[in-house]
Write a protein that holds these residues in place. Sequence first.
Motif, mmCIF file in Angstrom:
data_model
loop_
_atom_site.group_PDB
_atom_site.id
_atom_site.type_symbol
_atom_site.label_atom_id
_atom_site.label_comp_id
_atom_site.label_asym_id
_atom_site.label_seq_id
_atom_site.Cartn_x
_atom_site.Cartn_y
_atom_site.Cartn_z
ATOM 1 N N PHE A 1 0.835 -1.197 0.000
ATOM 2 C CA PHE A 1 0.000 0.000 0.000
ATOM 3 C C PHE A 1 0.875 1.254 0.000
ATOM 4 C CE2 PHE A 1 -3.615 -2.276 2.498
ATOM 5 C CZ PHE A 1 -3.853 -3.092 1.401
ATOM 6 N N ASP B 1 -2.463 5.756 1.506
ATOM 7 C CA ASP B 1 -3.487 4.778 1.878
ATOM 8 C C ASP B 1 -3.298 4.301 3.312
ATOM 9 O OD1 ASP B 1 -4.703 4.896 -0.623
ATOM 10 O OD2 ASP B 1 -3.441 3.289 -1.430
ATOM 11 N N ALA C 1 -5.918 4.851 6.543
ATOM 12 C CA ALA C 1 -6.336 3.723 7.377
ATOM 13 C C ALA C 1 -5.911 3.939 8.820
ATOM 14 C CB ALA C 1 -5.759 2.420 6.828
#
Length: 128
Positions: free
Chosen positions: A32, A36, A40
């Motif tokens: 990732f 990202d 998260a």
Amino acid sequence: AAPAVTSALQLLALLQREGRLVDFLEQDIASFGDADVGVAARMVHEGCRKALRGHAKLAPVRREDEGATVTLEAGYSPAEVKLIGNVSGSAPYRGVLRHRGWRAETISLPTPVAGHDASIIAPAEVEL
């Protein structure tokens, strides 16, 4: 005697329910992008913080600001203060506070209902 694990499992379940902590930790994020992972992490942080603050009152072990110079006199509690770096001799020790530490002042977990299986951190979800 072995420690009871029910309380630890309850707390883990709360962190999962509110912040999806287990999902985040079990996910392989190596592929990732940083953006990202950051999105998260922000969502996990918000949910886990809410769960933690809703069930525990925490306080710093040391009141000084991180970076402050502190002196540890003889008789200090090694459970409260971990010496790091070039440790030699005996107290008093003079050094820089790198982390204030955390102490649980109170914790309030839900009372499990009869038949509750604490080992289930989060049930599987099936959409119909």
